[in-house]
Design a protein around this motif. Structure first.
Motif, mmCIF file in Angstrom:
data_model
loop_
_atom_site.group_PDB
_atom_site.id
_atom_site.type_symbol
_atom_site.label_atom_id
_atom_site.label_comp_id
_atom_site.label_asym_id
_atom_site.label_seq_id
_atom_site.Cartn_x
_atom_site.Cartn_y
_atom_site.Cartn_z
ATOM 1 N N VAL A 111 -2.523 6.404 15.046
ATOM 2 C CA VAL A 111 -2.662 4.954 14.886
ATOM 3 C C VAL A 111 -1.622 4.359 13.937
ATOM 4 N N LEU A 112 -0.939 5.193 13.155
ATOM 5 C CA LEU A 112 0.067 4.682 12.224
ATOM 6 C C LEU A 112 1.486 4.873 12.739
ATOM 7 N N ASN A 113 1.638 5.263 13.967
ATOM 8 C CA ASN A 113 2.968 5.520 14.516
ATOM 9 C C ASN A 113 3.868 4.281 14.386
ATOM 10 N N GLY A 114 5.033 4.478 13.764
ATOM 11 C CA GLY A 114 5.984 3.388 13.594
ATOM 12 C C GLY A 114 5.681 2.460 12.436
ATOM 13 N N ARG A 115 4.646 2.785 11.673
ATOM 14 C CA ARG A 115 4.243 1.933 10.547
ATOM 15 C C ARG A 115 4.726 2.513 9.221
ATOM 16 N N ARG A 116 4.698 1.666 8.186
ATOM 17 C CA ARG A 116 4.884 2.115 6.805
ATOM 18 C C ARG A 116 3.515 2.436 6.241
ATOM 19 N N ARG A 138 1.818 1.820 -4.365
ATOM 20 C CA ARG A 138 0.385 2.044 -4.629
ATOM 21 C C ARG A 138 -0.476 1.552 -3.473
ATOM 22 N N VAL A 139 -0.131 0.423 -2.894
ATOM 23 C CA VAL A 139 -0.838 -0.125 -1.742
ATOM 24 C C VAL A 139 0.203 -0.614 -0.742
ATOM 25 N N VAL A 140 0.017 -0.266 0.529
ATOM 26 C CA VAL A 140 0.934 -0.707 1.576
ATOM 27 C C VAL A 140 0.139 -1.434 2.658
ATOM 28 N N ILE A 141 0.570 -2.644 2.975
ATOM 29 C CA ILE A 141 -0.008 -3.413 4.074
ATOM 30 C C ILE A 141 1.047 -3.510 5.167
ATOM 31 N N ASP A 142 0.702 -3.056 6.368
ATOM 32 C CA ASP A 142 1.606 -3.166 7.512
ATOM 33 C C ASP A 142 0.760 -3.514 8.733
ATOM 34 N N GLY A 143 0.879 -4.753 9.189
ATOM 35 C CA GLY A 143 0.005 -5.210 10.263
ATOM 36 C C GLY A 143 -1.432 -5.245 9.779
ATOM 37 N N TYR A 145 -3.078 -2.594 8.985
ATOM 38 C CA TYR A 145 -3.291 -1.308 8.331
ATOM 39 C C TYR A 145 -3.086 -1.454 6.827
ATOM 40 N N ALA A 146 -4.011 -0.910 6.071
ATOM 41 C CA ALA A 146 -3.934 -0.920 4.608
ATOM 42 C C ALA A 146 -4.086 0.516 4.122
ATOM 43 N N THR A 147 -3.065 1.029 3.468
ATOM 44 C CA THR A 147 -3.136 2.398 2.954
ATOM 45 C C THR A 147 -2.924 2.390 1.447
ATOM 46 N N ALA A 148 -3.590 3.316 0.783
ATOM 47 C CA ALA A 148 -3.502 3.413 -0.674
ATOM 48 C C ALA A 148 -2.958 4.771 -1.060
ATOM 49 N N ALA A 149 -2.289 4.828 -2.189
ATOM 50 C CA ALA A 149 -1.823 6.100 -2.737
ATOM 51 C C ALA A 149 -3.041 6.900 -3.219
ATOM 52 N N GLY A 150 -2.845 7.789 -4.164
ATOM 53 C CA GLY A 150 -3.894 8.731 -4.513
ATOM 54 C C GLY A 150 -5.114 8.143 -5.206
ATOM 55 N N VAL A 151 -6.274 8.547 -4.756
ATOM 56 C CA VAL A 151 -7.595 8.418 -5.382
ATOM 57 C C VAL A 151 -7.864 7.017 -5.929
ATOM 58 N N SER A 152 -7.510 6.761 -7.194
ATOM 59 C CA SER A 152 -7.864 5.491 -7.829
ATOM 60 C C SER A 152 -7.188 4.299 -7.168
ATOM 61 N N ALA A 153 -6.086 4.540 -6.448
ATOM 62 C CA ALA A 153 -5.401 3.441 -5.762
ATOM 63 C C ALA A 153 -6.272 2.822 -4.684
ATOM 64 N N GLY A 154 -7.295 3.539 -4.253
ATOM 65 C CA GLY A 154 -8.215 2.991 -3.269
ATOM 66 C C GLY A 154 -8.910 1.736 -3.762
ATOM 67 N N ILE A 155 -9.121 1.624 -5.071
ATOM 68 C CA ILE A 155 -9.743 0.421 -5.628
ATOM 69 C C ILE A 155 -8.795 -0.764 -5.476
ATOM 70 N N ASP A 156 -7.510 -0.546 -5.779
ATOM 71 C CA ASP A 156 -6.518 -1.607 -5.628
ATOM 72 C C ASP A 156 -6.418 -2.047 -4.170
ATOM 73 N N MET A 157 -6.418 -1.077 -3.273
ATOM 74 C CA MET A 157 -6.339 -1.391 -1.849
ATOM 75 C C MET A 157 -7.559 -2.196 -1.412
ATOM 76 N N ALA A 158 -8.741 -1.789 -1.863
ATOM 77 C CA ALA A 158 -9.959 -2.488 -1.473
ATOM 78 C C ALA A 158 -9.985 -3.915 -2.021
ATOM 79 N N LEU A 159 -9.497 -4.120 -3.226
ATOM 80 C CA LEU A 159 -9.419 -5.475 -3.773
ATOM 81 C C LEU A 159 -8.412 -6.318 -2.990
ATOM 82 N N THR A 160 -7.320 -5.702 -2.554
ATOM 83 C CA THR A 160 -6.357 -6.402 -1.711
ATOM 84 C C THR A 160 -7.022 -6.833 -0.407
#
Length: 211
Positions: A111-116, A138-143, A145-160
């Protein structure tokens, strides 16, 4: 809004509990943990289990799907029921998200093919094997899709995500409710700043745990 958080044996707790704390506090939002094999799902430290009552078939059209990482991620890379479900729900979900090495599972599912995307620093280079452009952020938004770096970065991604889903005011209110204002006692939270000895110890502890 319906949020599905995927669990599997060997997940890292904060990868999913951090986003759960954020997204579960949004108005009119239901968060459900889902697993290929419902029941007690044990984390990577083997001292915490979550009782998952929903199977994949029970959650066919979540608005948001999120998968975390952990050592158990290595056992979720082969194509199968989970990958098929991820591809299916991705077609209708407003957001498909991951924390830590959960992005490797999304990548392996195609599902992430061609994405950052990003992931834990120890596995960042692996994303390229699946046609994904690794981003050391730390957080990448592409289309959608929202991906977070390691562990605690998931909080930043979720707030985004909370900002996109419910507006900046609500996202900031949730941040205040959970009092997320990190002031770590050490300046060692990334490879760029961590002392050499800390990097050495971390790499030794992670050896064999992250693909």
């Amino acid at each position: 809004m319906h949020v599905a958080i995927v669990l599997y044996p060997g997940f890292t707790s904060l990868d999913v509990i951090g986003p759960y704390e954020v997204l579960g506090r949004l108005p009119d939002t239901e968060v459900v943990f889902v697993a290929e094999q419902p029941g007690l799902v044990r984390n990577d430290l083997r001292s915490l289990s979550i009782n998952v009552v929903a199977g994949l078939a029970d959650v066919p059209e979540p608005d948001v799907v999120l998968i975390g990482g952990g050592p158990g991620q290595a056992d979720q890379m082969a194509d199968g029921n989970l990958h098929e479900w991820l591809r299916t729900v991705d077609r209708t979900a407003a957001w498909t998200a991951s924390a830590c090495t959960g992005s490797l599972i999304l990548a392996a599912a195609g599902v992430l093919n061609g994405r950052r995307a990003t992931t834990h620093w120890a596995a960042l280079g692996n994303l390229a094997e699946f046609g994904v452009t690794p981003a050391n952020e730390r957080v990448v938004i592409d289309g959608h899709y929202a991906t977070a770096a390691g562990v605690s970065a998931g909080i930043d991604m979720a707030l985004t995500l909370a900002g996109f889903l419910a507006g900046d005011d609500m996202a900031q209110a949730v941040q205040l409710i959970i009092e997320y204002a990190p002031e770590p006692p050490y300046h060692a939270g990334s490879l760029d700043v961590a002392p050499a000895k800390a990097v050495e110890i971390a790499k030794a502890k992670l050896s064999g745990r992250l693909s």
